[in-house]
Design an enzyme around this catalytic site. Structure first.
Site, PDB file in Angstrom:
ATOM      1  N   GLY A  63       0.792  -1.238   0.000  1.00 42.32           N
ATOM      2  CA  GLY A  63       0.000   0.000   0.000  1.00 42.32           C
ATOM      3  C   GLY A  63       0.819   1.280   0.000  1.00 42.32           C
ATOM      4  O   GLY A  63       0.334   2.323   0.444  1.00 42.32           O
ATOM      5  N   SER A  64       2.043   1.227  -0.554  1.00 40.90           N
ATOM      6  CA  SER A  64       2.827   2.473  -0.558  1.00 40.90           C
ATOM      7  C   SER A  64       2.176   3.523  -1.464  1.00 40.90           C
ATOM      8  O   SER A  64       2.248   4.719  -1.194  1.00 40.90           O
ATOM      9  CB  SER A  64       4.279   2.210  -0.972  1.00 40.90           C
ATOM     10  OG  SER A  64       4.339   1.780  -2.313  1.00 40.90           O
ATOM     11  N   HIS A 123       0.267   0.649 -13.612  1.00 41.96           N
ATOM     12  CA  HIS A 123       1.023  -0.567 -13.922  1.00 41.96           C
ATOM     13  C   HIS A 123       2.506  -0.194 -14.044  1.00 41.96           C
ATOM     14  O   HIS A 123       2.843   0.810 -14.675  1.00 41.96           O
ATOM     15  CB  HIS A 123       0.507  -1.183 -15.240  1.00 41.96           C
ATOM     16  CG  HIS A 123       1.241  -2.428 -15.589  1.00 41.96           C
ATOM     17  ND1 HIS A 123       0.972  -3.642 -14.975  1.00 41.96           N
ATOM     18  CD2 HIS A 123       2.263  -2.651 -16.448  1.00 41.96           C
ATOM     19  CE1 HIS A 123       1.799  -4.554 -15.462  1.00 41.96           C
ATOM     20  NE2 HIS A 123       2.599  -3.970 -16.349  1.00 41.96           N
ATOM     21  N   ASP A 150     -10.084  -1.714 -19.101  1.00 40.42           N
ATOM     22  CA  ASP A 150     -11.087  -2.357 -19.952  1.00 40.42           C
ATOM     23  C   ASP A 150     -11.071  -3.851 -19.645  1.00 40.42           C
ATOM     24  O   ASP A 150     -10.438  -4.268 -18.670  1.00 40.42           O
ATOM     25  CB  ASP A 150     -10.870  -2.027 -21.445  1.00 40.42           C
ATOM     26  CG  ASP A 150      -9.596  -2.655 -21.993  1.00 40.42           C
ATOM     27  OD1 ASP A 150      -8.925  -3.423 -21.260  1.00 40.42           O
ATOM     28  OD2 ASP A 150      -9.264  -2.383 -23.160  1.00 40.42           O
ATOM     29  N   ASP A 209      -4.342  -5.087 -18.622  1.00 39.88           N
ATOM     30  CA  ASP A 209      -3.468  -3.917 -18.807  1.00 39.88           C
ATOM     31  C   ASP A 209      -3.539  -3.352 -20.229  1.00 39.88           C
ATOM     32  O   ASP A 209      -2.525  -2.898 -20.775  1.00 39.88           O
ATOM     33  CB  ASP A 209      -1.999  -4.277 -18.431  1.00 39.88           C
ATOM     34  CG  ASP A 209      -1.877  -4.747 -16.985  1.00 39.88           C
ATOM     35  OD1 ASP A 209      -2.600  -4.221 -16.127  1.00 39.88           O
ATOM     36  OD2 ASP A 209      -1.065  -5.652 -16.724  1.00 39.88           O
TER      37      ASP A 209
HETATM   38  C1  GAR Z   1       3.008  -0.819  -7.755  1.00 36.61           C
HETATM   39  O1  GAR Z   1       4.299  -0.724  -8.303  1.00 36.61           O
HETATM   40  C2  GAR Z   1       1.985  -1.006  -8.839  1.00 36.61           C
HETATM   41  O2  GAR Z   1       2.324  -0.388 -10.048  1.00 36.61           O
HETATM   42  C3  GAR Z   1       2.020  -2.497  -9.022  1.00 36.61           C
HETATM   43  O3  GAR Z   1       2.117  -3.020  -7.733  1.00 36.61           O
HETATM   44  C4  GAR Z   1       2.859  -2.099  -6.921  1.00 36.61           C
HETATM   45  C5  GAR Z   1       2.062  -1.868  -5.651  1.00 36.61           C
HETATM   46  O4  GAR Z   1       2.837  -1.319  -4.663  1.00 36.61           O
HETATM   47  N1  GAR Z   1       0.827  -2.959  -9.680  1.00 36.61           N
HETATM   48  C6  GAR Z   1       0.797  -3.992 -10.485  1.00 36.61           C
HETATM   49  O5  GAR Z   1       1.760  -4.687 -10.722  1.00 36.61           O
HETATM   50  C7  GAR Z   1      -0.565  -4.276 -11.085  1.00 36.61           C
HETATM   51  N2  GAR Z   1      -0.462  -5.210 -12.153  1.00 36.61           N
HETATM   52  P1  GAR Z   1       2.202  -0.870  -3.270  1.00 36.61           P
HETATM   53  O6  GAR Z   1       1.324  -2.003  -2.760  1.00 36.61           O
HETATM   54  O7  GAR Z   1       3.388  -0.616  -2.379  1.00 36.61           O
HETATM   55  O8  GAR Z   1       1.403   0.398  -3.546  1.00 36.61           O
END
Ligand code: GAR
Length: 212
Positions: free
Chosen positions: A27-28, A127, A159, A163
């Site tokens: 969740g950063s 993404h 959509d 991605d």
């Molecule tokens: C982020 O880098 C986001 O772009 C990626 O997961 C990470 C979540 O980080 N999302 C994907 O890969 C979606 N396909 P977080 O939990 O620390 O916010």
């Protein structure tokens, strides 16, 4: 034929768009967004949902007294039914909180076409690659293995593909010869945390126009 995107209403800091943030892990990105929203913006987080009880990011919602729910997959053996039931539970919470925009922030589940159709134009995702390159769950590994010199992040409307939705914004980072998955992930998260809140400003203020 796919349903067109129906974008959210045009909002303002006086009448902000009510958003739900969906997470699966640390969740950063959610933390950066909540920090950004300390100043009144044209979007406000009203609901946080995780698909698992252990998501570290849930704590950011509890700390700020935001309606925060963990909704794990229901205990149903038929995988198709399980996904539909799960999304049904999420949909109920979205409606209860009068949510106007769904923000996927490290949400690692693929949404079914039937869910996407209900919200199309009002689901946005970030993404960690320069789409259309390297979609899917292993973007950093795939970019490094492909030997490309640039990666980055993409904010896009969702959509029914993986991605594949309409791209709103992208930012690049360089991949250095000594780059590892971890260093690349850290570098990309840093630019994601700056980009995503600003794209939400633009989306809430009606600065994007749907192509289909
Ligand atoms: C982020 O880098 C986001 O772009 C990626 O997961 C990470 C979540 O980080 N999302 C994907 O890969 C979606 N396909 P977080 O939990 O620390 O916010």
């Amino acid at each position: 034929m796919e349903r067109p995107y129906i974008l959210p209403r045009i909002a303002s800091p006086d009448k902000p768009l009510k958003i739900a943030v969906l997470i699966s892990g640390s969740g950063s990105g959610l933390k950066a967004l909540l920090n950004y929203q300390k100043t009144p913006r044209s979007h406000i987080t009203k609901l946080i949902i995780s698909d698992n009880d252990d998501a570290k990011g849930l704590k950011y919602g509890y700390e700020k007294n935001i309606n925060t729910k963990s909704i794990p997959l229901p205990d149903v053996s038929d995988k198709k039914k399980q996904r539909i039931l799960h999304e049904g539970l999420i949909h109920i919470e979205l409606i209860k909180s009068k949510i106007e925009l769904i923000v996927l922030s490290g949400y690692m589940r693929i949404l079914t076409p039937s869910f996407v159709t209900k919200w199309k134009g009002r689901i946005v995702n970030i993404h960690p690659s320069l789409l259309p390159d390297f979609p899917g769950a292993n973007a950093h590994r795939d970019a490094i293995n492909a030997g490309v010199k640039l990666s980055g992040c993409t904010v896009h409307l969702v959509d029914s593909g993986v991605d594949t939705g309409m791209i709103l914004e992208q930012r690049e980072v360089e991949i250095l010869p000594e780059e590892t998955i971890q260093t690349l992930q850290n570098k990309i998260k840093k630019i994601e945390h700056e980009l995503y809140p600003r794209v939400l400003d633009s989306l809430s203020e009606g600065l994007y126009h749907s192509k289909s």
